[in-house]
Motif scaffolding. Sequence first.
Motif, PDB file in Angstrom:
ATOM      1  N   UNK A  88     -45.261   9.236  16.389  1.00  0.00           N
ATOM      2  CA  UNK A  88     -43.901   9.012  16.888  1.00  0.00           C
ATOM      3  C   UNK A  88     -43.190   7.920  16.091  1.00  0.00           C
ATOM      4  N   UNK A  89     -43.935   6.869  15.737  1.00  0.00           N
ATOM      5  CA  UNK A  89     -43.334   5.798  14.927  1.00  0.00           C
ATOM      6  C   UNK A  89     -43.031   6.311  13.522  1.00  0.00           C
ATOM      7  N   UNK A  90     -43.904   7.186  13.004  1.00  0.00           N
ATOM      8  CA  UNK A  90     -43.620   7.819  11.705  1.00  0.00           C
ATOM      9  C   UNK A  90     -42.305   8.586  11.762  1.00  0.00           C
ATOM     10  N   UNK A  91     -42.075   9.246  12.903  1.00  0.00           N
ATOM     11  CA  UNK A  91     -40.843  10.017  13.056  1.00  0.00           C
ATOM     12  C   UNK A  91     -39.610   9.123  12.939  1.00  0.00           C
ATOM     13  N   UNK A  92     -39.720   7.884  13.382  1.00  0.00           N
ATOM     14  CA  UNK A  92     -38.597   6.942  13.240  1.00  0.00           C
ATOM     15  C   UNK A  92     -38.273   6.755  11.762  1.00  0.00           C
ATOM     16  N   UNK A  93     -39.316   6.444  10.973  1.00  0.00           N
ATOM     17  CA  UNK A  93     -39.110   6.210   9.539  1.00  0.00           C
ATOM     18  C   UNK A  93     -38.613   7.472   8.839  1.00  0.00           C
ATOM     19  N   UNK A  94     -39.207   8.627   9.176  1.00  0.00           N
ATOM     20  CA  UNK A  94     -38.824   9.882   8.529  1.00  0.00           C
ATOM     21  C   UNK A  94     -37.392  10.257   8.890  1.00  0.00           C
ATOM     22  N   UNK A  95     -37.032  10.106  10.169  1.00  0.00           N
ATOM     23  CA  UNK A  95     -35.677  10.439  10.617  1.00  0.00           C
ATOM     24  C   UNK A  95     -34.640   9.549   9.945  1.00  0.00           C
ATOM     25  N   UNK A  96     -34.940   8.253   9.856  1.00  0.00           N
ATOM     26  CA  UNK A  96     -34.021   7.319   9.192  1.00  0.00           C
ATOM     27  C   UNK A  96     -33.881   7.657   7.712  1.00  0.00           C
ATOM     28  N   UNK A  97     -35.003   7.997   7.078  1.00  0.00           N
ATOM     29  CA  UNK A  97     -34.974   8.361   5.655  1.00  0.00           C
ATOM     30  C   UNK A  97     -34.156   9.623   5.425  1.00  0.00           C
ATOM     31  N   UNK A  98     -34.312  10.620   6.315  1.00  0.00           N
ATOM     32  CA  UNK A  98     -33.565  11.872   6.165  1.00  0.00           C
ATOM     33  C   UNK A  98     -32.066  11.653   6.325  1.00  0.00           C
ATOM     34  N   UNK A  99     -31.683  10.788   7.262  1.00  0.00           N
ATOM     35  CA  UNK A  99     -30.262  10.598   7.563  1.00  0.00           C
ATOM     36  C   UNK A  99     -29.577   9.604   6.633  1.00  0.00           C
ATOM     37  N   UNK A 100     -30.288   8.516   6.288  1.00  0.00           N
ATOM     38  CA  UNK A 100     -29.659   7.449   5.496  1.00  0.00           C
ATOM     39  C   UNK A 100     -30.297   7.259   4.127  1.00  0.00           C
ATOM     40  N   UNK A 101     -31.566   7.678   3.968  1.00  0.00           N
ATOM     41  CA  UNK A 101     -32.237   7.534   2.683  1.00  0.00           C
ATOM     42  C   UNK A 101     -32.799   6.160   2.411  1.00  0.00           C
ATOM     43  N   UNK A 102     -32.588   5.213   3.332  1.00  0.00           N
ATOM     44  CA  UNK A 102     -33.062   3.843   3.157  1.00  0.00           C
ATOM     45  C   UNK A 102     -33.194   3.235   4.553  1.00  0.00           C
ATOM     46  N   UNK A 103     -33.689   1.998   4.629  1.00  0.00           N
ATOM     47  CA  UNK A 103     -33.770   1.327   5.924  1.00  0.00           C
ATOM     48  C   UNK A 103     -34.983   1.717   6.752  1.00  0.00           C
ATOM     49  N   UNK A 104     -35.979   2.359   6.120  1.00  0.00           N
ATOM     50  CA  UNK A 104     -37.131   2.840   6.886  1.00  0.00           C
ATOM     51  C   UNK A 104     -38.020   1.683   7.358  1.00  0.00           C
TER      52      UNK A 104
END
Length: 521
Positions: free
Chosen positions: A44-60
């Motif tokens: 679930x925490x991985x999903x946070x990083x992956x979702x942020x990367x998909x939407x913004x490309x940075x800030x993971x």
Amino acid sequence: MGPKGRNVIIEQDKYGPPRVTKDGVTVAKAIGFKDKMKNVGADLVKRVAISTNDAAGDGTTLATVLTRAIFTEGCKLVAAGMNAMELRRGINLAVDHVVFHLKNRAKMISTSEEISQVATVSANGDKEIGDLVAKAMERVGKEGLITIWDGQKLHNELTVVEGMEIDKGYISPYFVTNAKTQKAEFEDALILLHPDKISSAQKLAPVLEIIKKLQRPLLIIAEDVEGEALASLVVNKMRGGLKVAAIRSPAYGENRRNTLEDIGILTGAQLITNEMGLKLEDVRVDMLGTAKQVTIAQEDTIILNGGGDKAAIEERCEQIRLEIPVAISKYDREKLEERLGKLSGGVAMLKVGGGSEAEVMEKKDRVMDALNATNAAIEEGIVPGGGVALLYAANELKNLSVPSFDQKIGVQVIQNALKIPTHTIAANAGVEGALVVSKLLEQSSPNFGYDAATGEYVDMIKAGIIDPVKVIRIALMDAASISSLLTTTEVVITEVFREEREAMRAGMEAPQGIGDIAQYL
């Protein structure tokens, strides 16, 4: 986090070398646990990083740090007797208020210097990467395509292709016109587009008669040219003196058809297809496209100054722009952006150099983050960096009105979490994070912050330490969403392995998890 944050070495499979990186989503994807209960939470925490990367490309990394801060405090409060659902409502209210505040504070950017500053910060203070990204954007424009490649030298390189680049080269080396460069180079060329295979020489005879009469070179783009058709082209080129070459159509499936139509609009060519009632035998000169210059190498083709109508090209670009926001998958969105870049502004290739494969991979991660952060900054603007935009946003929550005490505590959870990024950046620089946070909160300037690279307190905007609003906004929203859901979770259900089932049947103690669910399986 921050300019003095350390790297992580990740073991690859037995065929690949270890990977050195500090990219948050790459590190997150590499983490797994043998305990399946722990792995559910980690995923679930991985999903946070992956979702942020998909939407913004940075800030993971920011998203992961915020997730931990919110979840840790949320669990303590639930254990103390707070209502988990009310806490979550308070967290969501606070996040909405902070996002509204960040958008109001955003400053739009446009200059090359500002773009360089954003890219430099995202590349962990590497000014060379920041300047390279800014130069690439200046050359190809905001809608131009920027691609990242492994370089073959110790230093980074920027190559800009002004025109449409197709990732397909000549079908036969006999089409080469320049023996030294091993390229086919045409000027004032005609272009034939056909979506299917061409195998009959007879079907190509009319178009070959046209170019012989006009004494102009011809580029054929088709699914494939084979058999007697290919032999006919080679013979006419070698013995008849005709300048002709053929390449295979780029892309696959529906994207291939769309790309051929893009080339047709760029060059003014009609797509010769049976669906349109057109046959190769009936081709006329007005059905062919034109280009001032065509260069065909072994692996790629570049078309410069196509003869298409400018209004039609702009209309096609606008159509693609409208399709990008509604694209279903990331792959579709990337292909649409690639098509738009090739039609509108050209292509820039950033070739990342280094002394080893591991160094090149680490630098590529930072270049990708810098590029994504820059695009985000252009889209939604910037705020002071170093975590201070979130730190000062915590003050905006002091007077936020909420309907219940538990929701008020949820707001306080976000207030405390917003201090963690600045604290972490300072701690990574070797100073006491709590002291830095305390000193920043004592003063009133919203741009005042701590420069972890120099150890000085500065005006972050003037110092060029800035963050894209989109990156911070999405990182906070994703972190709050997952961490608050985890806080409200009572039970975890996982699949029991066969060995565990057999052990349970034998009367042995089964592994216990949240809610002791394993004993009921």
